[in-house]
Design a protein around this motif. Structure first.
Motif, PDB file in Angstrom:
ATOM      1  N   TYR A   5       0.810  -1.215   0.000  1.00 21.01           N
ATOM      2  CA  TYR A   5       0.000   0.000   0.000  1.00 21.01           C
ATOM      3  C   TYR A   5       0.846   1.269   0.000  1.00 21.01           C
ATOM      4  CZ  TYR A   5      -4.166   2.768   1.000  1.00 21.01           C
ATOM      5  OH  TYR A   5      -5.208   3.655   0.927  1.00 21.01           O
ATOM      6  N   THR A   6       2.144   1.113   0.122  1.00 23.40           N
ATOM      7  CA  THR A   6       3.019   2.280   0.233  1.00 23.40           C
ATOM      8  C   THR A   6       3.534   2.757  -1.121  1.00 23.40           C
ATOM      9  OG1 THR A   6       4.916   3.198   1.373  1.00 23.40           O
ATOM     10  CG2 THR A   6       5.136   0.968   0.604  1.00 23.40           C
ATOM     11  N   ASN A   7       3.771   4.043  -1.218  1.00 21.35           N
ATOM     12  CA  ASN A   7       4.376   4.617  -2.416  1.00 21.35           C
ATOM     13  C   ASN A   7       5.757   5.178  -2.133  1.00 21.35           C
ATOM     14  OD1 ASN A   7       2.574   4.297  -4.568  1.00 21.35           O
ATOM     15  ND2 ASN A   7       1.254   5.882  -3.741  1.00 21.35           N
ATOM     16  N   PHE A   8       6.153   5.256  -0.867  1.00 22.95           N
ATOM     17  CA  PHE A   8       7.382   5.983  -0.556  1.00 22.95           C
ATOM     18  C   PHE A   8       8.636   5.292  -1.041  1.00 22.95           C
ATOM     19  CE2 PHE A   8       7.436   3.166   3.080  1.00 22.95           C
ATOM     20  CZ  PHE A   8       8.766   3.007   3.353  1.00 22.95           C
ATOM     21  N   LEU A   9       8.584   4.015  -1.328  1.00 26.09           N
ATOM     22  CA  LEU A   9       9.791   3.309  -1.755  1.00 26.09           C
ATOM     23  C   LEU A   9      10.145   3.567  -3.205  1.00 26.09           C
ATOM     24  CD1 LEU A   9       9.090  -0.190  -0.204  1.00 26.09           C
ATOM     25  CD2 LEU A   9      10.601   1.566   0.662  1.00 26.09           C
ATOM     26  N   VAL A  10       9.147   3.809  -4.005  1.00 25.69           N
ATOM     27  CA  VAL A  10       9.355   3.848  -5.447  1.00 25.69           C
ATOM     28  C   VAL A  10      10.075   5.133  -5.844  1.00 25.69           C
ATOM     29  CG1 VAL A  10       8.244   3.750  -7.691  1.00 25.69           C
ATOM     30  CG2 VAL A  10       7.326   2.434  -5.792  1.00 25.69           C
ATOM     31  N   LYS A  11      11.305   4.955  -6.272  1.00 21.79           N
ATOM     32  CA  LYS A  11      12.091   6.044  -6.832  1.00 21.79           C
ATOM     33  C   LYS A  11      12.496   5.571  -8.205  1.00 21.79           C
ATOM     34  CE  LYS A  11      13.811   7.411  -2.327  1.00 21.79           C
ATOM     35  NZ  LYS A  11      14.926   7.328  -1.399  1.00 21.79           N
ATOM     36  N   GLU A  12      12.578   6.454  -9.134  1.00 25.74           N
ATOM     37  CA  GLU A  12      12.862   6.065 -10.522  1.00 25.74           C
ATOM     38  C   GLU A  12      14.167   5.278 -10.614  1.00 25.74           C
ATOM     39  OE1 GLU A  12      11.065   5.547 -13.736  1.00 25.74           O
ATOM     40  OE2 GLU A  12      10.165   6.938 -12.348  1.00 25.74           O
ATOM     41  N   LYS A  13      14.120   4.142 -11.245  1.00 19.82           N
ATOM     42  CA  LYS A  13      15.315   3.324 -11.481  1.00 19.82           C
ATOM     43  C   LYS A  13      16.010   3.888 -12.704  1.00 19.82           C
ATOM     44  CE  LYS A  13      16.643  -1.415 -12.275  1.00 19.82           C
ATOM     45  NZ  LYS A  13      16.905  -2.413 -11.292  1.00 19.82           N
ATOM     46  N   SER A  14      17.293   4.100 -12.596  1.00 17.44           N
ATOM     47  CA  SER A  14      17.986   4.729 -13.721  1.00 17.44           C
ATOM     48  C   SER A  14      18.176   3.740 -14.865  1.00 17.44           C
ATOM     49  CB  SER A  14      19.342   5.287 -13.282  1.00 17.44           C
ATOM     50  OG  SER A  14      20.265   4.251 -13.157  1.00 17.44           O
ATOM     51  N   ILE A  15      18.076   4.212 -16.057  1.00 13.71           N
ATOM     52  CA  ILE A  15      18.204   3.389 -17.259  1.00 13.71           C
ATOM     53  C   ILE A  15      19.588   2.749 -17.336  1.00 13.71           C
ATOM     54  CG2 ILE A  15      18.928   5.229 -18.837  1.00 13.71           C
ATOM     55  CD1 ILE A  15      16.413   2.478 -19.688  1.00 13.71           C
ATOM     56  N   GLU A  16      20.606   3.394 -16.778  1.00 17.66           N
ATOM     57  CA  GLU A  16      21.955   2.833 -16.803  1.00 17.66           C
ATOM     58  C   GLU A  16      22.001   1.518 -16.028  1.00 17.66           C
ATOM     59  OE1 GLU A  16      21.467   6.126 -15.737  1.00 17.66           O
ATOM     60  OE2 GLU A  16      21.880   6.903 -17.734  1.00 17.66           O
ATOM     61  N   ASN A  67      15.136   4.824  12.880  1.00 17.01           N
ATOM     62  CA  ASN A  67      16.060   4.406  11.827  1.00 17.01           C
ATOM     63  C   ASN A  67      15.424   3.525  10.755  1.00 17.01           C
ATOM     64  OD1 ASN A  67      18.108   5.703  13.253  1.00 17.01           O
ATOM     65  ND2 ASN A  67      18.592   3.855  14.401  1.00 17.01           N
ATOM     66  N   ARG A  68      14.144   3.213  10.890  1.00 15.69           N
ATOM     67  CA  ARG A  68      13.517   2.250   9.977  1.00 15.69           C
ATOM     68  C   ARG A  68      13.510   2.704   8.525  1.00 15.69           C
ATOM     69  NH1 ARG A  68       8.584  -0.134  13.612  1.00 15.69           N
ATOM     70  NH2 ARG A  68       9.955  -1.205  15.064  1.00 15.69           N
ATOM     71  N   VAL A  69      13.189   3.954   8.291  1.00 14.15           N
ATOM     72  CA  VAL A  69      13.127   4.434   6.909  1.00 14.15           C
ATOM     73  C   VAL A  69      14.508   4.413   6.271  1.00 14.15           C
ATOM     74  CG1 VAL A  69      12.599   6.401   5.418  1.00 14.15           C
ATOM     75  CG2 VAL A  69      11.021   5.774   7.253  1.00 14.15           C
ATOM     76  N   SER A  70      15.531   4.840   7.003  1.00 13.85           N
ATOM     77  CA  SER A  70      16.878   4.840   6.424  1.00 13.85           C
ATOM     78  C   SER A  70      17.369   3.411   6.186  1.00 13.85           C
ATOM     79  CB  SER A  70      17.862   5.620   7.294  1.00 13.85           C
ATOM     80  OG  SER A  70      18.044   4.995   8.541  1.00 13.85           O
ATOM     81  N   GLU A  71      17.042   2.477   7.064  1.00 16.32           N
ATOM     82  CA  GLU A  71      17.410   1.073   6.854  1.00 16.32           C
ATOM     83  C   GLU A  71      16.697   0.504   5.624  1.00 16.32           C
ATOM     84  OE1 GLU A  71      19.552  -1.070   8.361  1.00 16.32           O
ATOM     85  OE2 GLU A  71      20.294   0.479   9.709  1.00 16.32           O
ATOM     86  N   LEU A  72      15.431   0.834   5.470  1.00 15.66           N
ATOM     87  CA  LEU A  72      14.674   0.381   4.311  1.00 15.66           C
ATOM     88  C   LEU A  72      15.217   1.002   3.031  1.00 15.66           C
ATOM     89  CD1 LEU A  72      12.380  -1.506   3.747  1.00 15.66           C
ATOM     90  CD2 LEU A  72      10.781   0.359   4.133  1.00 15.66           C
ATOM     91  N   ASP A  73      15.615   2.261   3.099  1.00 18.58           N
ATOM     92  CA  ASP A  73      16.228   2.919   1.938  1.00 18.58           C
ATOM     93  C   ASP A  73      17.503   2.195   1.499  1.00 18.58           C
ATOM     94  OD1 ASP A  73      14.298   4.854   1.596  1.00 18.58           O
ATOM     95  OD2 ASP A  73      15.405   6.426   2.647  1.00 18.58           O
TER      96      ASP A  73
END
Length: 173
Positions: A5-16, A67-73
């Motif tokens: 249900y979360t959207n915060f993880l999705v960051k654009e994956k670079s084409i490289e 620290n949970r968000v930074s660990e997940l990042d």
């Protein structure tokens, strides 16, 4: 699983990373829930053309709330660099989907992976296999997957229905 249900993880994956990554993350259980022979899988992958890296979503230390968000990042950054993931862990499959990385998923003894996969079966980023003998065919399917960002809005209806049923049950008590 509420992680879908979360959207915060999705960051654009670079084409490289998509074009040039030769890394395959392998995240397999080491406990009684596993339904496959990890040594057999690793032996098979050793002879492949990929750079195989063992990976885990389980940390051997306590993670405090702050620290949970930074660990997940950190986990997500590692996942996003991979060509694909092979896993029998539910949250590794979910994190792969949320980060737009193809995933070869193998059910475990509890049925959690296939249970959540039923919600994701329209997502072409996940290929389910039943045992280690199907790895080669599953990897071929993964190689033909086009990368796409996860759209968990499709799942919103399921969560809304679930919330409605919970409210209904609570009001009937």
């Amino acid at each position: 699983d509420m992680a879908l249900y979360t959207n915060f993880l999705v960051k654009e994956k670079s084409i490289e990373n998509i074009k040039f990554s030769n890394d395959v993350l392998v995240c397999l259980r080491n406990d009684i829930e596993t339904a496959i022979d990890k040594q057999h899988v690793m032996k098979y992958l050793k002879d492949s053309k990929f750079n195989i890296k063992e990976f885990t979503t389980v940390k051997p230390y306590r993670i405090y709330l702050k620290n949970r968000v930074s660990e997940l990042d950190k986990i997500c950054e590692e996942i996003k660099k991979a060509r694909f993931i092979i896993t029998d862990r539910l949250h590794a499959m979910i994190l792969a989907v949320l980060n737009g990385v193809p995933c070869l998923a193998i059910d475990n003894k509890t049925g959690k992976v296939i249970g959540v996969y039923d919600w994701l079966k329209n997502n072409s980023m996940v290929v389910i296999i039943n045992n280690e003998a199907e790895i080669e065919e599953g990897m071929k399917k993964l190689m033909n997957i086009k990368y796409k960002k996860s759209d968990n809005f499709i799942l919103k209806k399921y969560f809304d229905d679930m919330a409605k049923n919970i409210r209904k049950d609570l009001n009937n008590e």
